[in-house]
Design an enzyme around this catalytic site. Structure first.
Site, PDB file in Angstrom:
ATOM      1  N   HIS A  11       0.824  -1.212   0.000  1.00  0.00           N
ATOM      2  CA  HIS A  11       0.000   0.000   0.000  1.00  0.00           C
ATOM      3  C   HIS A  11       0.861   1.268   0.000  1.00  0.00           C
ATOM      4  O   HIS A  11       2.050   1.239   0.346  1.00  0.00           O
ATOM      5  CB  HIS A  11      -0.928   0.015   1.223  1.00  0.00           C
ATOM      6  CG  HIS A  11      -0.186   0.098   2.530  1.00  0.00           C
ATOM      7  ND1 HIS A  11       0.316   1.280   3.033  1.00  0.00           N
ATOM      8  CD2 HIS A  11       0.151  -0.867   3.422  1.00  0.00           C
ATOM      9  CE1 HIS A  11       0.904   1.056   4.185  1.00  0.00           C
ATOM     10  NE2 HIS A  11       0.839  -0.252   4.449  1.00  0.00           N
ATOM     11  N   GLU A  89      -2.143  -6.786   7.494  1.00  0.00           N
ATOM     12  CA  GLU A  89      -0.803  -6.645   8.052  1.00  0.00           C
ATOM     13  C   GLU A  89      -0.629  -7.555   9.265  1.00  0.00           C
ATOM     14  O   GLU A  89      -1.616  -7.987   9.886  1.00  0.00           O
ATOM     15  CB  GLU A  89      -0.565  -5.176   8.443  1.00  0.00           C
ATOM     16  CG  GLU A  89       0.786  -4.864   9.096  1.00  0.00           C
ATOM     17  CD  GLU A  89       1.984  -5.199   8.202  1.00  0.00           C
ATOM     18  OE1 GLU A  89       2.161  -6.404   7.907  1.00  0.00           O
ATOM     19  OE2 GLU A  89       2.738  -4.283   7.844  1.00  0.00           O
TER      20      GLU A  89
END
Length: 257
Positions: A11, A89
């Site tokens: 990202h 994550e």
């Protein structure tokens, strides 16, 4: 048997990234202005590739990045974006929201390296790797179900992808191509699993410290998978790394600062 490409993108930058604070799973921050620019640059870099499938972490920073990449793509703007919590994550437990230095200090106090240390309430490296293995299993199943009839030939052991520094390196003759948008620690653990556990072939000249280095925001990696079913089990018979943590597209972001 099916051969397909998997392009992995981290990202774009968030304010927490800029401030060197851990986000993990519990802090769901949007992209910063720079993060939007990075995602747009990645989208322009990848604009001519046709992504047949798109898989994205269900955290905001990954979703925004994927939306911007697809919005810049000439062939994939209508491709369904599948949000998958398996791509989140690594969870950093009590360290989330704290400076990265705080995690290092906690690891030092525990007599462990920062990479191997698990803060209270956080995920171990093995737990994150298990999530990636679960994602691969579902990925293989979906790709074979949706594209099993696609014409593809398995690369031989002697085949090395032509790497010319172009966005389509390794994917020129691979019609099935998945995009995955995820996070720094998750990607690093995933790449290590591909290389160390699944014996992924690497491009000539690529050093291991490059392979396992942290992925920059919107860093891009690509792997070519050949999968087939043995009895009732789907497995990869060959995985070829094309490039890892490429960041050529970020030059235009730096130059605009």
């Amino acid at each position: 048997m099916l051969t397909f490409a998997l392009t992995i993108v981290r990202h774009g930058e968030t304010q927490y990234n800029r401030d060197k604070l851990l986000q993990g799973q519990g802090i769901d921050t949007p992209l910063s202005d720079t993060g939007h620019q990075q995602a747009a640059a990645a989208g322009r870099y990848l604009k001519d590739l046709h992504f047949t499938n798109v898989f994205v972490s269900n955290l905001q920073r990954a979703i925004q990045t994927a939306e911007i990449i697809l919005g810049n793509n000439l062939h994939s703007s209508a491709t369904e974006m599948i949000l998958d919590p398996l791509l989140r994550e690594r969870g950093f437990g009590v360290a989330e929201g704290r400076p990265k230095e705080h995690l290092k200090n906690m690891a030092n106090a525990a007599g462990q390296s920062c990479r191997d240390y698990t803060p209270p309430g956080g995920e171990t490296l093995e737990q994150v790797k298990t999530r990636f293995k679960m994602f691969l299993k579902s990925l293989f199943q979906r790709m074979l179900e949706e594209h099993g009839s696609a014409l593809s030939s398995a690369p031989s052991e002697a085949d090395q992808p032509v790497i010319a520094g172009l966005a389509d390196d390794g994917a020129q003759n691979v019609p099935v191509h998945a995009l995955m948008v995820s996070h720094g620690a998750f990607i690093r653990i995933s790449v290590r699993h591909l290389v160390e556990d699944l014996q992924c072939c690497l491009p000539a000249g690529l050093k291991m410290n490059q392979v396992f280095s942290p992925c920059p925001n919107t860093g891009i990696s690509r792997f070519i998978f050949t999968i087939h079913r043995e009895e009732s089990v789907l497995r990869a018979t060959r995985i070829q790394g094309v490039f890892i943590n490429r960041k050529d597209h970020l030059e235009e972001v730096k130059n605009s600062d």
